[in-house]
Design a protein around this motif. Structure first.
Motif, PDB file in Angstrom:
ATOM      1  N   HIS A   1       0.827  -1.209   0.000  1.00 19.88           N
ATOM      2  CA  HIS A   1       0.000   0.000   0.000  1.00 19.88           C
ATOM      3  C   HIS A   1       0.864   1.264   0.000  1.00 19.88           C
ATOM      4  N   VAL A   2       0.521   2.201  -0.864  1.00 22.90           N
ATOM      5  CA  VAL A   2       1.204   3.503  -0.916  1.00 22.90           C
ATOM      6  C   VAL A   2       0.151   4.568  -0.662  1.00 22.90           C
ATOM      7  N   LEU A   3       0.458   5.478   0.244  1.00 24.27           N
ATOM      8  CA  LEU A   3      -0.444   6.612   0.440  1.00 24.27           C
ATOM      9  C   LEU A   3       0.356   7.898   0.386  1.00 24.27           C
ATOM     10  N   GLU A   4      -0.325   8.946  -0.022  1.00 24.17           N
ATOM     11  CA  GLU A   4       0.315  10.263  -0.136  1.00 24.17           C
ATOM     12  C   GLU A   4      -0.315  11.198   0.865  1.00 24.17           C
ATOM     13  N   LYS A   5       0.549  12.027   1.458  1.00 27.03           N
ATOM     14  CA  LYS A   5       0.090  12.996   2.453  1.00 27.03           C
ATOM     15  C   LYS A   5       0.677  14.366   2.131  1.00 27.03           C
ATOM     16  N   ASN A   6       0.028  15.406   2.641  1.00 23.70           N
ATOM     17  CA  ASN A   6       0.493  16.779   2.439  1.00 23.70           C
ATOM     18  C   ASN A   6       0.866  17.470   3.736  1.00 23.70           C
ATOM     19  N   VAL A   7       0.639  16.804   4.854  1.00 20.80           N
ATOM     20  CA  VAL A   7       0.968  17.321   6.177  1.00 20.80           C
ATOM     21  C   VAL A   7       1.745  16.228   6.906  1.00 20.80           C
TER      22      VAL A   7
ATOM     23  N   ALA B   1      -3.942  12.098   8.572  1.00 20.81           N
ATOM     24  CA  ALA B   1      -4.746  13.275   8.215  1.00 20.81           C
ATOM     25  C   ALA B   1      -5.121  13.256   6.730  1.00 20.81           C
ATOM     26  N   ALA B   2      -6.402  13.064   6.460  1.00 16.65           N
ATOM     27  CA  ALA B   2      -6.970  13.154   5.105  1.00 16.65           C
ATOM     28  C   ALA B   2      -6.323  12.194   4.107  1.00 16.65           C
ATOM     29  N   THR B   3      -5.913  10.987   4.582  1.00 21.43           N
ATOM     30  CA  THR B   3      -5.277  10.016   3.682  1.00 21.43           C
ATOM     31  C   THR B   3      -6.060   8.712   3.550  1.00 21.43           C
ATOM     32  N   GLY B   4      -6.994   8.460   4.438  1.00 19.84           N
ATOM     33  CA  GLY B   4      -7.712   7.193   4.432  1.00 19.84           C
ATOM     34  C   GLY B   4      -6.974   6.075   5.144  1.00 19.84           C
TER      35      GLY B   4
END
Length: 186
Positions: free
Chosen positions: A84-90, A95-98
């Protein structure tokens, strides 16, 4: 440390090319990447879930600004197709990534967190994970940080910043142990 669940997730935070940029300064724990690789290999052998977190900054001056080579994963820690790869901005990977939903859908309750930066994304993610009720472990020797200047202008060595961050986490949010202790539970 108790034995890890068969589905305990390894969460690798921000191990991207940009973290090696000289403008970030002096760091501690030069063996962190080797320790992360040890855990990643063990997770893959035991077929436990791996989550690779990629930071995509909102700041054009960041080493993780989208579209730049710094956003790419370090080759030795690149995800496999099924991971699994997830991207975050904070800093916080929840936070807001699922991420929370993804973990709950797989009945994952144990997290082992590694990566960078100890007092930023690692700490933010571990705090959220602990607060959300996950059983969080942070691998102390598979994380690192950089020298930091505080608001008074005092320079704090990376070793001190790292130690204080891990101490903060150990108070209420996570178990903090060395990689070997984790490997002994697999």
């Amino acid at each position: 440390m108790a034995t890890l669940d068969a589905n305990a997730a390894l969460v690798i935070i921000d191990m991207q090319l940009g973290i090696n940029h000289p403008k970030l300064g002096r760091r501690n724990n030069p063996d962190a990447e080797a320790h992360i690789q040890q855990l990643l290999s063990a997770w893959r052998r035991s077929q436990r879930p791996v989550v690779h977190v990629r930071h995509l900054s909102r700041s054009p001056a960041s080493v993780f600004w989208p579209g730049q080579p710094g956003c790419e994963f370090q080759p030795a820690l690149s995800p496999l197709a099924h991971e699994h790869v997830l991207e975050k901005n904070v800093p916080d990977a929840f936070a807001a990534t699922g991420l929370e939903r993804w973990l709950h859908a797989r009945t994952i309750r144990q997290l082992v967190i590694v990566g960078v930066i100890t007092n930023n994304s690692v700490e933010a993610t571990a705090r959220s994970g602990g607060s959300l009720g996950f059983d969080v472990t942070v691998a102390a020797d598979a994380t690192y940080t950089f020298d930091q200047v505080d608001l008074t202008g005092r320079l704090w060595p990376a070793e001190d910043v790292h130690a204080l961050s891990l101490s903060n986490l150990a108070m209420d949010y996570a178990r903090v142990v060395e990689v070997q202790a984790i490997l002994n539970t697999i």
